[in-house]
Scaffold this active site. Sequence first.
Site, short mmCIF file in Angstrom:
data_model
loop_
_atom_site.label_atom_id
_atom_site.label_comp_id
_atom_site.label_asym_id
_atom_site.label_seq_id
_atom_site.Cartn_x
_atom_site.Cartn_y
_atom_site.Cartn_z
N GLU A 116 -56.98 7.02 -8.10
CA GLU A 116 -57.54 5.80 -8.72
C GLU A 116 -56.88 4.57 -8.12
O GLU A 116 -55.83 4.68 -7.46
CB GLU A 116 -57.35 5.84 -10.24
CG GLU A 116 -58.20 6.93 -10.89
CD GLU A 116 -58.16 6.96 -12.40
OE1 GLU A 116 -57.77 5.95 -13.01
OE2 GLU A 116 -58.51 8.01 -12.96
N HIS A 232 -62.21 -4.08 -16.51
CA HIS A 232 -62.49 -2.96 -15.60
C HIS A 232 -63.56 -3.43 -14.62
O HIS A 232 -64.56 -4.04 -15.03
CB HIS A 232 -62.98 -1.75 -16.40
CG HIS A 232 -62.94 -0.47 -15.62
ND1 HIS A 232 -63.77 -0.22 -14.56
CD2 HIS A 232 -62.14 0.62 -15.74
CE1 HIS A 232 -63.50 0.99 -14.07
NE2 HIS A 232 -62.50 1.51 -14.76
N ARG A 279 -57.04 -2.82 -10.27
CA ARG A 279 -58.31 -3.30 -10.85
C ARG A 279 -58.34 -4.79 -11.14
O ARG A 279 -59.42 -5.37 -11.22
CB ARG A 279 -58.70 -2.47 -12.08
CG ARG A 279 -57.73 -2.44 -13.18
CD ARG A 279 -58.25 -1.59 -14.33
NE ARG A 279 -58.41 -0.18 -13.99
CZ ARG A 279 -58.43 0.80 -14.90
NH1 ARG A 279 -58.27 0.52 -16.17
NH2 ARG A 279 -58.61 2.04 -14.55
N HIS A 340 -61.78 -4.24 -20.84
CA HIS A 340 -61.51 -2.79 -20.90
C HIS A 340 -60.25 -2.45 -21.69
O HIS A 340 -60.23 -1.48 -22.44
CB HIS A 340 -61.37 -2.29 -19.46
CG HIS A 340 -61.12 -0.82 -19.34
ND1 HIS A 340 -62.02 0.13 -19.79
CD2 HIS A 340 -60.07 -0.12 -18.83
CE1 HIS A 340 -61.54 1.35 -19.54
NE2 HIS A 340 -60.35 1.23 -18.97
N ARG A 375 -52.25 -3.23 -16.17
CA ARG A 375 -51.94 -1.80 -16.29
C ARG A 375 -52.45 -1.02 -15.07
O ARG A 375 -53.58 -1.20 -14.63
CB ARG A 375 -52.61 -1.25 -17.54
CG ARG A 375 -52.48 0.25 -17.70
CD ARG A 375 -53.14 0.70 -18.99
NE ARG A 375 -54.55 0.47 -19.00
CZ ARG A 375 -55.47 1.41 -18.74
NH1 ARG A 375 -55.11 2.65 -18.47
NH2 ARG A 375 -56.75 1.12 -18.77
P1 FAD Z 1 -57.62 4.45 -29.95
O1 FAD Z 1 -57.87 5.73 -29.26
O2 FAD Z 1 -58.57 3.35 -29.68
O3 FAD Z 1 -57.59 4.74 -31.51
C1 FAD Z 1 -57.53 3.68 -32.42
C2 FAD Z 1 -57.82 4.23 -33.80
O4 FAD Z 1 -57.54 3.24 -34.79
C3 FAD Z 1 -59.26 4.62 -34.01
O5 FAD Z 1 -59.26 5.84 -34.71
C4 FAD Z 1 -59.81 3.51 -34.90
O6 FAD Z 1 -60.87 3.91 -35.72
C5 FAD Z 1 -58.59 3.20 -35.73
N1 FAD Z 1 -58.57 1.88 -36.36
C6 FAD Z 1 -58.66 0.66 -35.78
N2 FAD Z 1 -58.59 -0.31 -36.70
C7 FAD Z 1 -58.44 0.29 -37.90
C8 FAD Z 1 -58.33 -0.16 -39.24
N3 FAD Z 1 -58.36 -1.47 -39.56
N4 FAD Z 1 -58.19 0.75 -40.23
C9 FAD Z 1 -58.19 2.08 -39.95
N5 FAD Z 1 -58.31 2.56 -38.70
C10 FAD Z 1 -58.43 1.68 -37.70
N6 FAD Z 1 -56.73 5.33 -20.32
C11 FAD Z 1 -56.17 6.23 -19.49
O7 FAD Z 1 -54.95 6.39 -19.45
N7 FAD Z 1 -56.98 7.00 -18.69
C12 FAD Z 1 -58.33 6.88 -18.69
O8 FAD Z 1 -59.01 7.59 -17.99
C13 FAD Z 1 -58.92 5.92 -19.55
N8 FAD Z 1 -60.26 5.75 -19.57
C14 FAD Z 1 -60.81 4.90 -20.49
C15 FAD Z 1 -62.20 4.79 -20.57
C16 FAD Z 1 -62.78 4.00 -21.55
C17 FAD Z 1 -64.27 3.90 -21.65
C18 FAD Z 1 -61.95 3.27 -22.45
C19 FAD Z 1 -62.56 2.42 -23.51
C20 FAD Z 1 -60.58 3.35 -22.34
C21 FAD Z 1 -60.00 4.15 -21.36
N9 FAD Z 1 -58.61 4.27 -21.25
C22 FAD Z 1 -58.06 5.18 -20.38
C23 FAD Z 1 -57.73 3.57 -22.18
C24 FAD Z 1 -57.29 4.56 -23.27
O9 FAD Z 1 -58.37 5.38 -23.61
C25 FAD Z 1 -56.79 3.87 -24.51
O10 FAD Z 1 -55.88 2.86 -24.19
C26 FAD Z 1 -56.09 4.87 -25.43
O11 FAD Z 1 -56.94 5.96 -25.67
C27 FAD Z 1 -55.72 4.19 -26.72
O12 FAD Z 1 -55.32 5.16 -27.65
P2 FAD Z 1 -54.88 4.69 -29.09
O13 FAD Z 1 -54.60 5.92 -29.87
O14 FAD Z 1 -53.84 3.66 -28.97
O15 FAD Z 1 -56.16 3.92 -29.67
C1 SIN Z 2 -61.36 4.90 -15.56
O1 SIN Z 2 -61.68 6.08 -15.62
O2 SIN Z 2 -61.71 4.13 -14.66
C2 SIN Z 2 -60.50 4.34 -16.63
C3 SIN Z 2 -59.10 4.64 -16.35
C4 SIN Z 2 -58.20 3.81 -17.19
O3 SIN Z 2 -58.63 2.90 -17.89
O4 SIN Z 2 -56.99 4.06 -17.11
#
Ligand code: FAD
Ligand code: SIN
Length: 511
Positions: A116, A232, A279, A340, A375
């Site tokens: 990547e 992104h 990115r 993103h 990042r």
């Molecule tokens: P999240 O997984 O977003 O979870 C947040 C949780 O909090 C959810 O359950 C939500 O419902 C809950 N919540 C929010 N507000 C409230 C509230 N007020 N009350 C109760 N619950 C609440 N990162 C990588 O390292 N590799 C990748 O390949 C990658 N690809 C990605 C692709 C996409 C399309 C996206 C959007 C992101 C990607 N990322 C990637 C980034 C990564 O997915 C996220 O940064 C990471 O998953 C965040 O995890 P988290 O547990 O912190 O938050």
């Molecule tokens: C992607 O698959 O391009 C997302 C990867 C990331 O957000 O880290």
Amino acid sequence: MEKTNYLILGSGVAGLTFALKMATRFPDRKITIITKGDEDESNTKYAQGGVAVVTSEITDSYQDHIEDTLIAGAGLCDLSVVEMVIKNGPKRLQELISWGANFDKNKTGNFDLGMEGGHSASRVLHHKDQTGFEIEQKILKQVHRQENIELLPHHFALDLLVENNRCYGAKVIHIVSKKTTIFQADFTILATGGIGNTYQHSSNPSIATGDGIAMAFRAGATILDMEFIQFHPTVFYEKESKNKFLISEAVRGFGAHLKNKRGERFLLKIDSRGELASRDIVSQAINMELKKSGEPCVFLDCTHLDMDKFKKHFPTIVQTCIAKGVNPARAWIPVVPAQHYLCGGVDVDTNGQTSIQHLYACGEVSRTGLHGANRLASNSLLEALVYADNIFKHLASCDLKENKLPISLENKNNPDFIPMTNAHQIQLQDLKTELQALMSSSVGIVRNDADLKIAQNRMTEWKSILENTTQKHLLNWKMVEILNQIEVGLLIVEHSLKRKENCGGFMKLNY
Ligand code: FAD
Ligand code: SIN
């Protein structure tokens, strides 16, 4: 009032991992997870590219991954945090595998490592283009096996209960019954994820509204680096839709070329790494190209790639593009940059501790110092896994004593929310749309102080109107969510106004 030992807000990779570890080690302790949507709805679920981990010290090295992270972060990363996170990668990966997560392997039985942007080696472990879904489902399965974890979907955390800089839990509303409950907790962990929905175009699902950051800010926590919004470079371009479908960076890592309408690989003029520059550079270059040409999008050309292999690695991307009328085997995929990821957030130390006692933050809601000004791709799932482990280890060594809610906070429990009329709901939706448009036009990839100040004034006005309304008890959790988005927007604007030099994902003209 409900009592629990550990109250976790959010059920993405950060919240679930912490819950699972604590519940397994201490079967007699109670762990409560509150989450606002379905149990798996999260940014985690949509992660495509994978998890960046050094799995071989022959073809890769910790030092290279550390340097790539520092370069992407444009000099603003915390070196000791970067070293700690990256060196912990292999252990956290093994743990994920022990919970049942599968990562693709090649014919020789080794991990099929993806490339990547910003990485100097192939080091991204993936499950096709559904890595986040695989991780989320496998951890959830383990979570459901733990009798001491209570997982409450469709529960929205309204506010933290904080007095004298100490957190006692949170006030929560059940979205279906509209009943509010106070959860008193010995320790509270914010794992509420990102802020994507504050913008008009984002790769994030609609739950990403920055609630945790707004709640922590209201409670007086230190919030840092909000100006570092990561855009992104490649989401599928469609005129109308808001939550944009991501075309993973791994597609460029696989060899796809980014072209303008005339077929020129314009990135090569800007960075010798071309499509594989980090990115921030790619998004800024596309932004410039679009401004110059007046075109609505650029294109990813995959037509020269080995399509059998491509389809195997990226089945969701291929199917979704076809469903949207573009077959990547024959046509270029129209793409634009979109919001993103948030590099900043609630400031934490290496134990995940915020500036408020008994309050921790993990995952995208937190600002650890790993990402600096931008990042490195696929470092955020890793960060969440490592910090969930750090918080677990730290709290496992802390005594459990009832963290009794002060009477003053108990009495602050508002009456149950009053349902909104249809007219109010329409007004709120209009306000959300206006906020998102303002954020995209004035607080986007390239900003300037004049527009930032106009945006600040408008948001301040909206905030005070909403706050006056909530005081009249026309309350609803959706109103709180929009207030949170405005609060987050204001923080991004304020931090953007303060920053005086461009770096990483931050670019400002005409100071
Ligand atoms: P999240 O997984 O977003 O979870 C947040 C949780 O909090 C959810 O359950 C939500 O419902 C809950 N919540 C929010 N507000 C409230 C509230 N007020 N009350 C109760 N619950 C609440 N990162 C990588 O390292 N590799 C990748 O390949 C990658 N690809 C990605 C692709 C996409 C399309 C996206 C959007 C992101 C990607 N990322 C990637 C980034 C990564 O997915 C996220 O940064 C990471 O998953 C965040 O995890 P988290 O547990 O912190 O938050
Ligand atoms: C992607 O698959 O391009 C997302 C990867 C990331 O957000 O880290």
